[in-house]
Design a protein around this motif. Structure first.
Motif, mmCIF file in Angstrom:
data_model
loop_
_atom_site.group_PDB
_atom_site.id
_atom_site.type_symbol
_atom_site.label_atom_id
_atom_site.label_comp_id
_atom_site.label_asym_id
_atom_site.label_seq_id
_atom_site.Cartn_x
_atom_site.Cartn_y
_atom_site.Cartn_z
ATOM 1 N N SER A 34 6.717 -50.013 40.445
ATOM 2 C CA SER A 34 5.822 -50.371 41.543
ATOM 3 C C SER A 34 6.440 -51.512 42.336
ATOM 4 C CB SER A 34 4.463 -50.807 40.998
ATOM 5 O OG SER A 34 4.602 -52.039 40.286
ATOM 6 N N SER A 55 -3.735 -41.399 26.762
ATOM 7 C CA SER A 55 -2.525 -42.054 27.245
ATOM 8 C C SER A 55 -1.895 -42.938 26.171
ATOM 9 C CB SER A 55 -2.832 -42.875 28.498
ATOM 10 O OG SER A 55 -3.815 -43.857 28.231
ATOM 11 N N ARG A 110 1.895 -42.593 24.823
ATOM 12 C CA ARG A 110 2.814 -43.739 24.774
ATOM 13 C C ARG A 110 3.428 -43.885 23.378
ATOM 14 N NH1 ARG A 110 4.027 -48.750 27.067
ATOM 15 N NH2 ARG A 110 2.630 -48.404 28.838
ATOM 16 N N GLY A 114 5.958 -45.115 38.365
ATOM 17 C CA GLY A 114 5.608 -44.893 36.972
ATOM 18 C C GLY A 114 5.627 -43.465 36.515
ATOM 19 N N ASN A 115 5.869 -42.516 37.423
ATOM 20 C CA ASN A 115 5.853 -41.103 37.062
ATOM 21 C C ASN A 115 7.205 -40.715 36.459
ATOM 22 O OD1 ASN A 115 6.475 -38.135 37.682
ATOM 23 N ND2 ASN A 115 4.282 -38.211 38.109
ATOM 24 N N ASP A 118 3.854 -44.877 33.592
ATOM 25 C CA ASP A 118 2.421 -44.616 33.607
ATOM 26 C C ASP A 118 2.180 -43.407 32.702
ATOM 27 O OD1 ASP A 118 -0.220 -44.084 34.093
ATOM 28 O OD2 ASP A 118 -0.045 -43.980 36.278
ATOM 29 N N THR A 167 -0.739 -42.137 31.954
ATOM 30 C CA THR A 167 -1.985 -41.438 32.276
ATOM 31 C C THR A 167 -1.690 -39.961 32.506
ATOM 32 O OG1 THR A 167 -2.804 -43.427 33.367
ATOM 33 C CG2 THR A 167 -3.965 -41.369 33.823
#
Length: 415
Positions: A103, A181, A185, A263-264, A303, A305
């Protein structure tokens, strides 16, 4: 207003046909041609051509000569006097590395941190080469395949169970016990940090089970399994092969796009597309590469998510002949325009009055760009037109039976 010659990048994963064909060069090319850059990136700025087609200067130098005239006051102020986007043609015949981008806040903090410890900008283990983030959008020109974002844990659990590999049971239990998530992780971190000997023992039964399932014709995860087998052959004992089983397998048809925010975790697998991104070099790699991998920093950026593929596909707004791909990126807006020189199926011309900077990259046919009160320029396939903010409004017309080009601009209007 000038014609640009793209900067050719010859990475090993590139194609010997796609970019050469686009540029009207002999096929196959002598070396794999991976990317054609139309922009002002300091690692490979596009060449600015004279009327006879020779390179007069490069776009980075041309912009630096008068940044306000080139970019306009709002863009120059918002992005530090830089052209904030990089437009590319990307042609992949082999998979790219698993990677993610930070980011804005992570990029600034990481850049300052590495500067503070005196790490050279060109150091192999440098993660942050500038203080900018790097959202990106790719629009398929051919069938295009990618891995992008962590899929829903329930679906991944079903895939891992379908393999029926006892060696996977501890890892399957880790995600099944926490199907969110946090579980993703934990599992991803575990796989990425396994000793090489453990990975070496785990990979053969997983890949063998994938072959058995594919031969049976009863798997709901054919594309995912074929991808794992392809990656396993190219990168034996690489934990990125296991990580691919956690990610969405994406297939784009020509004209479809995918937007990848900070973050992808993603990897382009094969295909040709037009890619636009923020003008940054910040990449955190996660596998499928011999390049530097900083696991703690990658985990800080990722990320986890779960994301549905549909949420990565940008909406399209059609305005006449222009198809605009809608993303939240402040650095760029990309659209596809198709013109018909006969005016039969599509308009023969289109007018642009939005302030610059803009780049028009021609992918098929030829266009003529005519400024108000000025002489036109002709841009063939494989080249682009550069429109500075100080240039007058233009009319673009097809100079062939069919012309397709992509328009890249900064979505800031003059204040």
């Amino acid at each position: 207003m000038r014609v640009l010659e793209g900067n050719l990048r010859t990475y090993a994963w590139g194609s010997r046909t796609a970019i050469a064909s686009l540029r009207g060069r002999p096929v196959p090319s002598p070396h794999p041609e991976a990317e054609l850059w139309f922009g002002a990136h300091n690692a490979g700025p596009a060449s600015v051509l004279t009327a006879d087609g020779t390179a007069e200067t490069d776009l980075l130098t041309a912009i630096d000569t008068n940044r306000t005239a080139a970019l306009g006051t709002p863009t120059a102020a918002a992005f530090g006097g830089r052209l904030p986007f990089l437009l590319k043609v990307l042609a992949a015949e082999e998979p790219l590395s698993l990677q993610a981008h930070p980011s804005s806040e992570q990029a600034r903090e990481g850049f300052d941190r590495e500067n503070a410890i005196g790490l050279p900008i060109d150091a192999r283990d440098r993660n942050y080469r500038d203080p900018w983030h790097k959202p990106e959008l790719v629009v398929a020109l051919s069938d295009f395949d990618a891995l992008a974002g962590f899929r829903a844990p329930a679906t991944t659990i079903a895939l891992l169970r379908e393999l029926q590999v006892s060696e996977l049971d501890p890892y399957l239990g880790m995600l099944a016990g926490q199907p969110d998530s946090s579980g993703l992780r934990a599992l991803f971190t575990t796989w990425l940090t396994l000793p090489e000997q453990t990975i070496g023992a785990l990979m053969p039964p997983v890949l063998s089970a994938a072959v058995t399932l594919l031969e049976s014709g009863r798997s709901a995860f054919g594309a995912e399994l074929r991808t794992a087998l392809q990656l396993g052959e190219m990168y034996p004992n690489d934990p990125g092969v296991l990580a691919s089983l956690l990610l969405n397998r994406v297939h784009l048809t020509p004209g479809q796009g995918i937007y990848l925010p900070a973050g992808n975790l993603h990897a382009y697998l094969d295909g040709t597309g037009v890619e636009i991104m923020a003008n940054s070099d910040n990449v955190l790699r996660g596998g499928l590469t011999p390049k530097h991998i900083d696991v703690p920093e990658l985990l800080r950026v990722l990320d986890f998510t779960p994301v549905d593929v549909d949420d990565l596909i940008p909406a399209i707004r059609t305005v006449g002949a222009e198809r605009i791909y809608l993303t939240p990126a402040p650095e760029f807006r990309l659209s596809r325009i198709e013109l018909d020189g006969t005016g039969m199926t599509q308009p023969a011309s289109i007018s642009f009055d939005m302030p610059g900077p803009q780049i028009l990259a021609v992918l098929s046919g030829q266009i003529e760009v005519r400024p108000q009160g000025g002489a036109p320029i002709t841009v063939p396939a494989g080249r682009a037109a550069w429109l500075a903010d100080s240039d007058p409004d233009v009319v673009v017309r097809a100079d062939s039976a069919r012309a397709v080009f992509f328009r890249a601009l900064v979505p800031i209007r003059a204040q």
